[in-house]
Design a protein around this motif. Structure first.
Motif, short mmCIF file in Angstrom:
data_model
loop_
_atom_site.label_atom_id
_atom_site.label_comp_id
_atom_site.label_asym_id
_atom_site.label_seq_id
_atom_site.Cartn_x
_atom_site.Cartn_y
_atom_site.Cartn_z
N TYR A 254 0.84 -1.19 0.00
CA TYR A 254 0.00 0.00 0.00
C TYR A 254 0.88 1.25 0.00
CZ TYR A 254 -4.05 -2.82 1.52
OH TYR A 254 -5.07 -3.74 1.60
N SER A 255 0.36 2.32 -0.56
CA SER A 255 1.01 3.62 -0.44
C SER A 255 0.12 4.52 0.42
CB SER A 255 1.25 4.26 -1.81
OG SER A 255 0.01 4.56 -2.44
N LEU A 256 0.76 5.44 1.15
CA LEU A 256 0.05 6.38 2.00
C LEU A 256 0.73 7.73 1.91
CD1 LEU A 256 -2.15 6.76 4.26
CD2 LEU A 256 -0.34 6.21 5.91
N TYR B 83 4.30 11.60 11.18
CA TYR B 83 5.74 11.34 11.31
C TYR B 83 6.46 11.66 10.00
CZ TYR B 83 10.05 8.69 12.18
OH TYR B 83 11.37 8.31 12.32
N ALA B 84 5.85 11.26 8.89
CA ALA B 84 6.45 11.51 7.58
C ALA B 84 6.56 13.01 7.30
CB ALA B 84 5.65 10.82 6.49
N ILE B 85 5.55 13.78 7.69
CA ILE B 85 5.61 15.23 7.50
C ILE B 85 6.76 15.82 8.33
CG2 ILE B 85 4.43 17.38 8.12
CD1 ILE B 85 3.41 16.35 5.52
N LYS B 86 6.84 15.41 9.59
CA LYS B 86 7.87 15.94 10.49
C LYS B 86 9.28 15.62 10.00
CE LYS B 86 7.39 15.22 14.87
NZ LYS B 86 7.08 14.50 16.14
N LYS B 87 9.45 14.41 9.45
CA LYS B 87 10.78 13.96 9.02
C LYS B 87 11.05 14.21 7.54
CE LYS B 87 11.83 12.22 13.06
NZ LYS B 87 12.91 12.76 13.90
N LYS B 88 10.08 14.89 6.89
CA LYS B 88 10.24 15.29 5.48
C LYS B 88 10.34 14.10 4.52
CE LYS B 88 12.24 19.88 6.29
NZ LYS B 88 11.55 20.01 7.57
N TYR B 89 9.58 13.05 4.77
CA TYR B 89 9.46 11.96 3.81
C TYR B 89 8.46 12.37 2.73
CZ TYR B 89 11.87 8.78 7.02
OH TYR B 89 12.79 8.18 7.83
N GLU B 90 8.71 11.93 1.52
CA GLU B 90 7.80 12.25 0.41
C GLU B 90 6.80 11.13 0.16
OE1 GLU B 90 10.23 13.11 -2.95
OE2 GLU B 90 11.14 14.91 -2.04
N ARG B 91 7.11 9.93 0.60
CA ARG B 91 6.21 8.80 0.36
C ARG B 91 6.31 7.80 1.50
NH1 ARG B 91 10.51 8.82 -2.75
NH2 ARG B 91 9.43 10.20 -4.22
N ILE B 92 5.19 7.12 1.73
CA ILE B 92 5.12 6.05 2.73
C ILE B 92 4.72 4.77 2.01
CG2 ILE B 92 4.07 5.27 4.88
CD1 ILE B 92 3.23 8.24 5.34
N GLN B 93 5.51 3.73 2.17
CA GLN B 93 5.20 2.43 1.56
C GLN B 93 4.93 1.44 2.69
OE1 GLN B 93 8.67 1.67 -0.90
NE2 GLN B 93 7.84 2.90 -2.58
N ILE B 94 3.76 0.83 2.65
CA ILE B 94 3.33 -0.09 3.71
C ILE B 94 3.25 -1.50 3.16
CG2 ILE B 94 1.49 -0.67 5.34
CD1 ILE B 94 0.73 2.28 5.38
N LEU B 95 3.89 -2.45 3.84
CA LEU B 95 3.84 -3.86 3.47
C LEU B 95 3.19 -4.62 4.62
CD1 LEU B 95 5.15 -4.09 0.70
CD2 LEU B 95 6.54 -2.56 2.11
N LYS C 34 0.65 -8.42 5.58
CA LYS C 34 0.02 -9.65 5.12
C LYS C 34 -1.51 -9.52 5.06
CE LYS C 34 2.23 -12.19 8.18
NZ LYS C 34 2.61 -13.39 8.98
N ASP C 35 -2.03 -8.45 5.64
CA ASP C 35 -3.47 -8.27 5.74
C ASP C 35 -4.00 -7.30 4.69
OD1 ASP C 35 -4.39 -9.29 8.81
OD2 ASP C 35 -2.27 -8.93 8.48
N LEU C 36 -5.32 -7.36 4.45
CA LEU C 36 -5.99 -6.33 3.68
C LEU C 36 -6.40 -5.24 4.66
CD1 LEU C 36 -8.16 -8.53 1.29
CD2 LEU C 36 -6.08 -7.26 0.74
N LEU C 37 -6.11 -3.99 4.33
CA LEU C 37 -6.25 -2.89 5.27
C LEU C 37 -7.58 -2.15 5.08
CD1 LEU C 37 -2.61 -1.48 5.13
CD2 LEU C 37 -3.59 -3.11 6.75
N SER D 122 -6.26 8.64 1.44
CA SER D 122 -4.99 8.60 0.68
C SER D 122 -4.28 7.25 0.73
CB SER D 122 -4.02 9.71 1.13
OG SER D 122 -3.25 9.32 2.26
N LEU D 123 -4.88 6.25 1.40
CA LEU D 123 -4.30 4.90 1.39
C LEU D 123 -4.69 4.21 0.09
CD1 LEU D 123 -2.76 2.73 3.16
CD2 LEU D 123 -5.05 1.85 3.69
N GLU D 124 -3.70 3.65 -0.62
CA GLU D 124 -3.98 3.01 -1.91
C GLU D 124 -3.29 1.66 -2.00
OE1 GLU D 124 -3.35 3.79 -6.73
OE2 GLU D 124 -2.76 5.33 -5.27
N HIS D 125 -4.07 0.63 -2.31
CA HIS D 125 -3.50 -0.70 -2.52
C HIS D 125 -2.85 -0.74 -3.89
CE1 HIS D 125 -3.46 -5.02 -3.62
NE2 HIS D 125 -3.21 -5.19 -2.34
#
Length: 261
Positions: free
Chosen positions: A126-128, A221-233, A235-238, A243-246
């Motif tokens: 997933y991306s967030l 956390y990503a905003i504070k640390k200046k990340y541009e993308r979050i990638q989530i791995l 085993k479950d369907l979320l 803004s969460l996208e499978h």
């Protein structure tokens, strides 16, 4: 016919990798890293026609980046590259070999199964998007029992989890857990070593509400640390979340290297 890659191979190899997927390929971004890590193997027929990278850690071989020139497919080149990586793993006393394959990639699944790999687990990507979000009850974990987890993801490598790994991750404040729910969620997050400003999260969901708390924390956390993308791995369907996208689903393939000979 199989040798270690050289920097002069790069242009030739990238030429036959550029159309691997509908969106292109990532090999050009990781080439220099893999070359520096060693164990980037080339299948050579007067010029490179196939590659495979192996990463050796503790008791495991991680196989990635199998690419074959379209003009030389169906010659078992991929199988030979994988077996070469496995043979080095055996010399390093690795007990298992793993690789990740898109659930829709039937030819790669067939290749892996022909080498006695089995589907060990199914994982979802997933991306967030990072956003300011203060609505969460999250704490940094001080200790986690390893028996519920087999692997965590670091730079798109599924690495084995043990007591020492969990202890180090907790010490470095890389594990978070929800607080106050019947079933809490746990997430391990690391920086991508190959892509800038990318946060990689291994998520072990509990209740729906506890998962939503994790999402809120990660966005902030990503905003504070200046990340541009979050990638989530995971085993479950979320559950659905803004803004969460499978993106894709993958099989984590596993093979025992014990007593192969």
């Amino acid at each position: 016919m199989i040798r270690v890659a050289k920097n002069k191979d790069k242009i030739k190899i990238l030429n036959f990798c550029k159309n691997t997927f509908s969106w292109g390929d990532y090999i050009e971004y990781v080439w220099d890293f893999w070359l520096s890590e060693d164990y980037l193997f080339v299948f050579d027929k007067k010029s490179p026609v196939g590659i495979c990278h192996a990463f050796y850690s503790k008791d495991q071989v991680w196989i990635e980046g199998i690419r074959i020139d379209p003009n030389f497919r169906r010659q078992k080149i991929a199988s030979k590259l994988v077996m070469h990586a496995e043979s080095i793993g055996q010399k390093k006393n690795a007990s298992f070999s793993h690789m990740l394959i898109d659930t829709q990639n039937s030819s790669s699944i067939e290749m892996a199964q022909s080498l006695n790999y089995e589907i060990f687990q199914t994982w979802n990507f997933y991306s967030l998007l990072p956003r300011i979000n203060l609505n969460h009850k999250i704490k940094y974990a001080e200790s986690i029992c390893p028996k519920f987890f087999t692997h965590y993801v670091k730079s798109w490598r599924w690495l084995p989890i043990d007591d020492s790994t969990l202890s180090q991750l907790c010490e470095n404040k890389k594990i978070i857990q929800s607080s106050g729910f019947d079933t809490d969620s746990i997430a391990i997050f690391t920086d991508s070593e190959h892509f800038d400003n990318t946060l990689i999260v291994t998520l072990f969901p509990g209740s729906k509400n506890s998962v939503l708390e994790i999402f809120s924390f990660l966005q902030n956390y990503a905003i504070k640390k200046k990340y541009e993308r979050i990638q989530i791995l995971t085993k479950d369907l979320l559950p659905t979340f803004d803004s969460l996208e499978h993106k894709l689903s993958f099989y984590l393939m596993k093979k025992s290297l014990i007593n192969l000979n």
